[in-house]
Design an enzyme around this catalytic site. Sequence first.
Site, short mmCIF file in Angstrom:
data_model
loop_
_atom_site.label_atom_id
_atom_site.label_comp_id
_atom_site.label_asym_id
_atom_site.label_seq_id
_atom_site.Cartn_x
_atom_site.Cartn_y
_atom_site.Cartn_z
N GLY A 14 0.79 -1.23 0.00
CA GLY A 14 0.00 0.00 0.00
C GLY A 14 0.82 1.28 0.00
N LYS A 15 2.08 1.21 -0.41
CA LYS A 15 2.93 2.43 -0.43
C LYS A 15 2.28 3.50 -1.30
CE LYS A 15 6.55 0.39 -2.09
NZ LYS A 15 5.97 -0.97 -2.23
N LYS A 37 8.16 8.55 -8.26
CA LYS A 37 8.48 7.12 -8.27
C LYS A 37 9.74 6.95 -9.11
CE LYS A 37 7.32 2.59 -7.92
NZ LYS A 37 6.92 1.81 -6.74
N SER A 41 8.81 -0.70 -11.89
CA SER A 41 8.74 -1.90 -12.73
C SER A 41 7.27 -2.28 -12.84
CB SER A 41 9.57 -3.03 -12.10
OG SER A 41 9.01 -3.44 -10.87
N ASP A 54 1.91 3.57 -10.58
CA ASP A 54 1.97 4.30 -9.31
C ASP A 54 1.75 5.80 -9.54
OD1 ASP A 54 4.31 2.31 -7.30
OD2 ASP A 54 2.49 1.81 -8.39
N GLU A 113 8.57 7.45 -3.55
CA GLU A 113 8.19 6.05 -3.27
C GLU A 113 9.24 5.08 -3.79
OE1 GLU A 113 4.38 4.73 -4.81
OE2 GLU A 113 4.89 2.64 -4.35
N ALA A 115 10.53 0.95 -4.31
CA ALA A 115 10.00 -0.15 -5.13
C ALA A 115 9.97 -1.39 -4.26
CB ALA A 115 10.88 -0.39 -6.35
N GLY A 116 8.81 -1.97 -4.05
CA GLY A 116 8.73 -3.14 -3.18
C GLY A 116 9.13 -2.78 -1.75
N1 LIG Z 1 -6.28 0.99 2.26
C1 LIG Z 1 -6.59 0.46 1.08
N2 LIG Z 1 -7.89 0.31 0.73
C2 LIG Z 1 -8.22 -0.23 -0.46
N3 LIG Z 1 -7.33 -0.68 -1.39
C3 LIG Z 1 -6.00 -0.56 -1.06
C4 LIG Z 1 -5.58 0.00 0.17
N4 LIG Z 1 -4.21 -0.02 0.19
C5 LIG Z 1 -3.82 -0.58 -0.97
N5 LIG Z 1 -4.89 -0.88 -1.73
C6 LIG Z 1 -4.86 -1.53 -3.07
O1 LIG Z 1 -3.96 -2.63 -2.98
C7 LIG Z 1 -3.14 -2.72 -4.18
C8 LIG Z 1 -1.66 -2.57 -3.78
O2 LIG Z 1 -1.47 -1.27 -3.21
P1 LIG Z 1 -0.27 -0.34 -3.71
O3 LIG Z 1 -0.20 -0.34 -5.21
O4 LIG Z 1 -0.41 0.97 -3.03
O5 LIG Z 1 0.98 -1.15 -3.15
P2 LIG Z 1 2.52 -0.76 -3.24
O6 LIG Z 1 3.13 -1.09 -1.95
O7 LIG Z 1 2.63 0.64 -3.73
O8 LIG Z 1 3.04 -1.76 -4.37
P3 LIG Z 1 4.41 -1.65 -5.22
O9 LIG Z 1 5.43 -2.36 -4.43
O10 LIG Z 1 4.06 -2.33 -6.52
O11 LIG Z 1 4.70 -0.19 -5.42
C9 LIG Z 1 -3.62 -1.59 -5.08
O12 LIG Z 1 -4.63 -2.09 -5.96
C10 LIG Z 1 -4.24 -0.60 -4.11
O13 LIG Z 1 -5.24 0.23 -4.72
C1 LIG Z 2 6.21 -5.44 -9.61
C2 LIG Z 2 5.90 -4.94 -8.22
N1 LIG Z 2 4.53 -4.39 -8.23
C3 LIG Z 2 6.88 -3.85 -7.80
N2 LIG Z 2 6.82 -2.75 -8.74
C4 LIG Z 2 8.30 -4.35 -7.68
C5 LIG Z 2 8.43 -5.34 -6.54
C6 LIG Z 2 9.82 -5.92 -6.44
C7 LIG Z 2 9.89 -6.99 -5.36
C8 LIG Z 2 11.21 -7.72 -5.37
C9 LIG Z 2 11.27 -8.80 -4.28
O1 LIG Z 2 11.14 -8.44 -3.08
O2 LIG Z 2 11.33 -9.99 -4.63
MG LIG Z 3 3.56 1.42 -5.39
#
Ligand SMILES: Nc1ncnc2c1ncn2[C@@H]1O[C@H](COP(=O)(O)OP(=O)(O)OP(=O)(O)O)[C@@H](O)[C@H]1O
Ligand SMILES: C[C@H](N)[C@H](N)CCCCCC(=O)O
Ligand SMILES: [Mg+2]
Length: 222
Positions: A14-15, A37, A41, A54, A113, A115-116
């Site tokens: 959820g970042k 960002k 990826s 993102d 932000e 990544a992961g």
């Molecule tokens: N509080 C929340 N309520 C509803 N949906 C959520 C919430 N937090 C995250 N999501 C949903 O969960 C999914 C993953 O969230 P998000 O993309 O923010 O993760 P991330 O940590 O940014 O991932 P990445 O590592 O790919 O950047 C998305 O579809 C997002 O809309």
């Molecule tokens: C594709 C994904 N949504 C992110 N953008 C990148 C996550 C990298 C995770 C790498 C790992 O921890 O194995």
């Molecule tokens: Mg993200």
Amino acid sequence: MKGFFITGTDTDVGKTFVTACMLRTLTDKRIRATAYKPVQSGAQWRDGKWVAPDVDMYRKVINVADEDGCTYLLKTPCSPHLAAKIDGVTIEPDRILLHMRRLQQTHDFVLVEGAGGIAVPLVDESFLVAHLAQLLSLPIIIVARASVGTINHTVLTVQYAKSFGLQIAGIIMNGFSTPKNEIEQENIRMIEAMTNIPVIGEIPHMTNFLRGEIVWRKEWWQ
Ligand SMILES: Nc1ncnc2c1ncn2[C@@H]1O[C@H](COP(=O)(O)OP(=O)(O)OP(=O)(O)O)[C@@H](O)[C@H]1O
Ligand SMILES: C[C@H](N)[C@H](N)CCCCCC(=O)O
Ligand SMILES: [Mg+2]
């Protein structure tokens, strides 16, 4: 200029969602903020071009020009070091630093932000997300799940960040039930007890973006 590096206990934790919630709070307070960002990826093909999903989420709150939102747009949804290799791209940290400096000149608040999670390789095993946070000299915020499993993930992430000497501004826990259940409530208490890092925000699971009661436990925007 103020800013935070937003990292998390995992990918998909959820970042981006939390960054967008923070942007809404900043814009509500008329603070000239943006989100960035550096390395995306899992780019998506839309309307005839590759886009950063993102950055698209940030655009639910603010305007972000393509050239400002992301430096490296990589196609494969995997670790950035591999996605870059597959695309034949070399990630240069100094390019990210210059990009950040440019954003700092035109904004009062920048959210960057990762990544992961914090130990994800950006270049290779010698340059991780943690190294980028060091390079940008920003305090970090750790986004963590609210649900079962988060105590271990969050404590490990905090320890890893401390081993890099990173300043941890706080933890934001994401995805709470409404109302919070007993497990989620105890997760907050135990994480603070084990890490000595404050949980500065509680984000509920929202069926519609921003239709939910965000609890900011610290005025991080000041
Ligand atoms: N509080 C929340 N309520 C509803 N949906 C959520 C919430 N937090 C995250 N999501 C949903 O969960 C999914 C993953 O969230 P998000 O993309 O923010 O993760 P991330 O940590 O940014 O991932 P990445 O590592 O790919 O950047 C998305 O579809 C997002 O809309
Ligand atoms: C594709 C994904 N949504 C992110 N953008 C990148 C996550 C990298 C995770 C790498 C790992 O921890 O194995
Ligand atoms: Mg993200």
